[in-house]
Motif scaffolding. Structure first.
Motif, short mmCIF file in Angstrom:
data_model
loop_
_atom_site.label_atom_id
_atom_site.label_comp_id
_atom_site.label_asym_id
_atom_site.label_seq_id
_atom_site.Cartn_x
_atom_site.Cartn_y
_atom_site.Cartn_z
N LEU A 55 -4.30 6.00 -1.82
CA LEU A 55 -3.17 5.66 -1.52
C LEU A 55 -1.99 6.16 -0.99
CD1 LEU A 55 -3.57 2.42 -4.65
CD2 LEU A 55 -3.96 2.62 -1.69
N ALA A 56 -1.78 7.84 -1.73
CA ALA A 56 -0.37 7.68 -1.20
C ALA A 56 -1.00 8.64 0.10
CB ALA A 56 -0.50 9.17 -2.64
N VAL A 83 -5.15 -0.45 -10.71
CA VAL A 83 -4.41 0.92 -9.96
C VAL A 83 -2.88 0.43 -9.65
CG1 VAL A 83 -4.66 1.17 -6.98
CG2 VAL A 83 -6.64 0.93 -8.68
N LEU A 84 -2.88 -1.01 -10.04
CA LEU A 84 -1.00 -1.25 -9.21
C LEU A 84 -0.62 -1.57 -10.49
CD1 LEU A 84 -1.52 -3.56 -6.29
CD2 LEU A 84 -1.80 -1.20 -5.93
N SER A 85 -0.06 -0.38 -11.53
CA SER A 85 0.12 -0.38 -12.81
C SER A 85 1.27 -0.34 -12.70
CB SER A 85 -0.79 0.99 -13.19
OG SER A 85 -1.00 2.27 -12.96
N TYR A 86 2.04 -0.31 -13.29
CA TYR A 86 3.47 -0.49 -14.22
C TYR A 86 4.01 1.39 -14.89
CZ TYR A 86 7.32 -0.25 -17.54
OH TYR A 86 8.94 -0.25 -17.26
N GLY A 87 4.86 2.03 -13.77
CA GLY A 87 5.69 3.43 -14.12
C GLY A 87 4.80 3.76 -12.60
N LEU A 96 3.43 2.33 -3.90
CA LEU A 96 3.35 1.99 -2.85
C LEU A 96 5.26 1.96 -1.73
CD1 LEU A 96 0.55 -0.18 -4.37
CD2 LEU A 96 0.79 2.50 -2.50
N GLU A 97 6.59 1.89 -1.87
CA GLU A 97 7.28 1.48 -1.34
C GLU A 97 7.50 2.45 0.55
OE1 GLU A 97 10.80 2.80 -3.40
OE2 GLU A 97 12.44 1.33 -1.78
N THR A 133 2.97 -12.07 -2.68
CA THR A 133 4.06 -11.66 -3.43
C THR A 133 3.77 -10.05 -3.97
OG1 THR A 133 3.61 -13.84 -3.90
CG2 THR A 133 4.76 -12.73 -5.03
N THR A 134 2.47 -9.75 -4.21
CA THR A 134 2.10 -8.07 -4.63
C THR A 134 2.97 -7.14 -3.75
OG1 THR A 134 0.16 -9.18 -5.37
CG2 THR A 134 0.60 -6.63 -5.32
N ALA A 135 2.94 -7.99 -2.70
CA ALA A 135 2.93 -6.55 -2.11
C ALA A 135 4.61 -6.33 -1.78
CB ALA A 135 2.93 -6.67 -0.22
N ARG A 136 5.76 -7.70 -1.84
CA ARG A 136 7.05 -7.40 -1.98
C ARG A 136 7.57 -6.91 -3.39
NH1 ARG A 136 10.95 -11.32 -0.67
NH2 ARG A 136 12.94 -11.31 -2.37
N TYR A 137 6.83 -7.63 -4.28
CA TYR A 137 7.02 -7.59 -5.97
C TYR A 137 6.63 -5.49 -5.89
CZ TYR A 137 7.11 -6.98 -11.07
OH TYR A 137 7.56 -7.34 -11.59
N THR A 138 5.72 -4.64 -5.21
CA THR A 138 5.53 -3.59 -5.31
C THR A 138 6.05 -2.68 -4.06
OG1 THR A 138 3.94 -3.48 -3.68
CG2 THR A 138 3.68 -3.88 -6.00
N LYS A 139 7.57 -3.43 -3.06
CA LYS A 139 8.05 -2.51 -2.00
C LYS A 139 7.13 -2.58 -1.26
CE LYS A 139 11.90 -1.58 -5.43
NZ LYS A 139 12.95 -1.28 -5.68
N MET A 140 6.10 -3.43 0.09
CA MET A 140 5.14 -2.77 0.67
C MET A 140 6.18 -3.72 1.55
SD MET A 140 1.16 -1.90 -0.21
CE MET A 140 1.36 -3.14 -1.47
N GLN A 141 5.35 -3.21 3.16
CA GLN A 141 5.37 -4.07 4.05
C GLN A 141 4.33 -5.40 4.28
OE1 GLN A 141 7.35 -2.00 7.19
NE2 GLN A 141 8.74 -1.29 6.23
#
Ligand SMILES: Cc1cc2nc3c(=O)[nH]c(=O)nc-3n(C[C@H](O)[C@H](O)[C@H](O)COP(=O)(O)O)c2cc1C
Length: 171
Positions: A55-56, A83-87, A96-97, A133-141
Motif C-alpha cells: 500500500l505504501a 491491515v487498516l490498523s490503529y496507529g 494512506l492519506e 466512509t472508510t476512505a474518508r476515515y483514513t483520509k483517502m480520496q
C-alpha cells in the motif's frame, strides 16, 4: 502514478470470468501491480506488514471484487480489520492519506435492480457507502467506482468492453 489493484475473488483463476479478465487487463497497464489476495491468503492469515508495504508504494489503490450478498467477499473485510490498523491507517497516523481509493465491483444483477424503485430497493452507490466512509476515515480520496453489471450473464464482447474501459480508468 503507481496503482495497486487488490483483487478479492475466492476463485480468481478457476471460477471467475469477469474479475479474471479485469485483473489480466489491469496487469497490462504501466505502473499497475495486481495482487490476488485469496491466492496469497487462502486461510485468511494475512501478512499485515507485506500488505502495508504494498500500500505504501501505491498512489492509487483499487479494491476489485465480485459483489457477494450486497457487499464484498469475506477476505476484504478481514483484510480491512487487519491491515487498516490503529496507529497505521487511522488514529495517531494516516499512512494512506491522500491516496486514491477506487472500488471495482462486478454485480451479477443488472443495473435496473439497483435502484430505490427497483427489485432490491437500494441504489448500488449506497451499498458502497461503508467503503466510501472508510476512505474518508483514513483520509483517502474517493474515486468514482468502476461497476460491471449483469456479470453472471455477460458476453465475451461485453467482457472485452469492460476491460477496455477499466484499462482507460487505470491509465
Ligand atoms: C455467494 C455469492 C453471492 C452473490 N451475491 C450477489 C449480490 O448480492 N448481488 C449481485 O448483483 N450479484 C451477486 N452474486 C453474483 C456475483 O456478483 C457474480 O457471480 C460475479 O460478479 C461474477 O464475477 P466473476 O465472473 O469474476 O465471478 C453473488 C454470487 C455469489 C457466488
Amino acid at each position: 502514478m503507481n496503482t495497486l489493484v487488490e483483487v478479492f475473488h475466492p476463485a480468481l483463476s478457476t471460477g471467475s470470468v469477469v474479475n479474471r479478465a479485469l485483473a489480466q487487463a489491469a496487469g497490462t497497464v504501466d505502473g499497475v501491480q495486481v495482487r490476488d489476495e485469496y491466492a496469497l491468503y487462502p486461510n485468511f492469515q494475512i501478512d499485515v506488514a507485506a500488505e502495508q508495504e504494498a500500500l505504501a508504494w501505491a498512489d492509487r489503490i483499487v479494491w476489485q471484487f465480485p459483489m457477494y450478498w450486497y457487499s464484498s467477499p469475506a477476505l476484504l473485510k478481514q483484510w480491512e480489520v487487519m491491515v487498516l490498523s490503529y496507529g497505521w491507517a487511522y488514529g495517531t497516523n494516516f499512512a494512506l492519506e491522500g491516496k486514491e481509493l477506487m472500488i471495482a465491483v462486478s454485480c451479477g444483477a443488472d443495473r435496473d435492480k439497483y435502484r430505490e424503485d427497483g427489485e432490491y430497493g437500494v441504489n448500488g452507490s449506497d451499498l458502497l457507502l461503508p467503503f466510501k466512509t472508510t476512505a474518508r476515515y483514513t483520509k483517502m480520496q474517493w474515486a468514482q467506482p468502476f461497476v460491471v453489471h449483469s456479470a453472471m450473464n455477460i458476453s465475451d464482447a461485453q467482457v472485452q468492453a469492460a476491460c477496455e474501459e477499466y484499462v482507460q480508468r487505470l491509465q
